[in-house]
Design an enzyme around this catalytic site. Sequence first.
Site, PDB file in Angstrom:
ATOM      1  CG  ASP A   1      -2.045  -0.920   1.127  1.00  9.48           C
ATOM      2  OD1 ASP A   1      -2.365  -1.307  -0.002  1.00  9.48           O
ATOM      3  OD2 ASP A   1      -2.634  -1.251   2.176  1.00  9.48           O
TER       4      ASP A   1
ATOM      5  CE  LYS B   1      -7.172   7.010  -1.747  1.00 14.43           C
ATOM      6  NZ  LYS B   1      -8.017   7.898  -0.993  1.00 14.43           N
TER       7      LYS B   1
ATOM      8  CG  MET C   1      -8.130   6.836   7.393  1.00 13.38           C
ATOM      9  SD  MET C   1      -9.110   5.522   6.657  1.00 13.38           S
ATOM     10  CE  MET C   1      -9.784   4.738   8.100  1.00 13.38           C
TER      11      MET C   1
HETATM   12  N1  SAH Z   1      -3.635   0.142   9.422  1.00 13.75           N
HETATM   13  C1  SAH Z   1      -3.129   1.464   9.660  1.00 13.75           C
HETATM   14  C2  SAH Z   1      -4.191   2.526   9.484  1.00 13.75           C
HETATM   15  C3  SAH Z   1      -4.726   2.607   8.101  1.00 13.75           C
HETATM   16  S1  SAH Z   1      -5.854   3.926   7.890  1.00 13.75           S
HETATM   17  C4  SAH Z   1      -2.513   1.519  11.056  1.00 13.75           C
HETATM   18  O1  SAH Z   1      -2.692   0.583  11.846  1.00 13.75           O
HETATM   19  O2  SAH Z   1      -1.803   2.481  11.341  1.00 13.75           O
HETATM   20  C5  SAH Z   1      -4.805   5.225   7.340  1.00 13.75           C
HETATM   21  C6  SAH Z   1      -4.679   6.280   8.385  1.00 13.75           C
HETATM   22  O3  SAH Z   1      -3.714   5.902   9.339  1.00 13.75           O
HETATM   23  C7  SAH Z   1      -4.199   7.618   7.880  1.00 13.75           C
HETATM   24  O4  SAH Z   1      -5.249   8.377   7.335  1.00 13.75           O
HETATM   25  C8  SAH Z   1      -3.662   8.251   9.130  1.00 13.75           C
HETATM   26  O5  SAH Z   1      -4.689   8.749   9.931  1.00 13.75           O
HETATM   27  C9  SAH Z   1      -3.080   7.055   9.834  1.00 13.75           C
HETATM   28  N2  SAH Z   1      -1.637   6.925   9.596  1.00 13.75           N
HETATM   29  C10 SAH Z   1      -0.988   5.883   9.042  1.00 13.75           C
HETATM   30  N3  SAH Z   1       0.340   6.104   9.034  1.00 13.75           N
HETATM   31  C11 SAH Z   1       0.538   7.292   9.608  1.00 13.75           C
HETATM   32  C12 SAH Z   1       1.691   8.073   9.912  1.00 13.75           C
HETATM   33  N4  SAH Z   1       2.933   7.658   9.637  1.00 13.75           N
HETATM   34  N5  SAH Z   1       1.503   9.273  10.506  1.00 13.75           N
HETATM   35  C13 SAH Z   1       0.284   9.697  10.823  1.00 13.75           C
HETATM   36  N6  SAH Z   1      -0.838   9.019  10.556  1.00 13.75           N
HETATM   37  C14 SAH Z   1      -0.717   7.822   9.966  1.00 13.75           C
END
Ligand code: SAH
Length: 469
Positions: A35, A57, A167
Amino acid sequence: MKAKVYLAGAGPGDAELITVKGLNCLRNAEVIIYDSLINDRLLSYAKEGAEKIFVGKRAGNHTFPQEKINELLARKAGENKTVVRLKGGDPFVFGRGAEEALYLKQNNIDFEIIPGVTSAIAGAAYAGISVTHRGVSPSFHIINGHNLPDVDFETLAKLSGTLVFLMGFSKLENICSNLIKYGKQPKTPVAVVSNATYPCQKTVTGSLLDIKQKANNMKAPAIIVVGEVVNLRENIKWFENKPLFGRNILVTRPKHQNSELIQKIEAAGGNPVELPAIEIVPVKAVLPELKQYDWLVFTSINAVELFFKLLPDIRELGSAKIAVIGKSTAECIKKYHIRPDFMPDEFISEVLVKGFKDKIKRGDKILLPKAEQTRDIIPEEFKNIGAQVDELILYRTIALEINKKDLPDVDSVCFMSPSSAGSFPEPENIKAYCIGPVTAKAVGEAGFKDVITADEYTIDGLMEKLYEA
Ligand code: SAH
């Protein structure tokens, strides 16, 4: 062996936050389907020939539809391949991991889940915020902030625990006003952490009332943390206090060779930006009869590696003694189970020659595996002592032309060899950190005004100088 799909978490960003199990899997994978939110660096752990398929994306492009991803997983597993489905954070936290698992189950395809470190917890931690804290927050709640009509703000506003929205950055204002509307104190602390766990992490804190305005310049991906635990940051903020945090440091060197410097910059919280400035091109060479030599003198990693590529059998080295310049050259030769007989304390050619003089006898034969255009001081000096020097040209370094427009936005640049300086566009306001005086001279001649030379001509010596600024 039966094919399997591993639904694996890549962690939140910092490449070291992948689990040991996840990394082992990644190294074994034949197909990696990944991803957008994963650190690209992780892909470099893939074995040679592994197929890497991006399904996330990218700006301007549509998301790969979930059904297509499911089908792809099944198809690749059907080819009897080991597939790793690599997802940002944890695969079961808004990662659609369970949807993929269900699909695989229905299609009778074996799978395993490898949990990951979620950005919801780790992102807060890297900002100095603990999602639970005794006496302050007895629970935490991870909420999808994308589809607000689905969010039960009435219930959330009553909770005493920490709320973490993923998100939700583009809906920040809405999230805050809804929480206030259902009774949360407007003064409740809020933190927004963007690019969490990366060297470009940014954190802004405020309250439900003013965070939107304070976080105006921030960008997704970001987590939103709501609760009194945000105040912990004042005292336990740590990542952003690292010595090189916020520094963007260009590293010029052939790609596969800067990993040590890159790791060290990263460990110190800086953002290493790679820009290969030179290319190593091996030239056709034939090893002479080695038993005739009294000494082999290596002055670079490239020379060591290319030399040993040519060497069919280690015993052909005979009784030749071995001298090296530079810690990394010494480290490199150790990989071939060789302990150098001589290594000067200072890592420049002049010192090698000086210290070496009393080791060589008139008439000694020396082999010098080297680059085409290196400085001639070594063979000249050896000849002056009365030694016989044979050069073995193994490679050529080509300076890659760097256009000004390709130059990333950095505050500093590290030079590890004089050859990487020449191709640099006119530097503006960039500090140049050089591993040694010879490199520094070339860098000065290339037009850099602010040239800093390491006291000790090693990567650690260079790091010391980076810390000072
Ligand atoms: N499975 C992922 C979340 C996926 S949804 C997890 O456990 O982290 C995607 C969202 O995760 C983004 O919109 C943001 O809110 C958050 N996110 C993922 N990586 C991030 C990062 N390095 N810094 C800040 N937010 C992050």
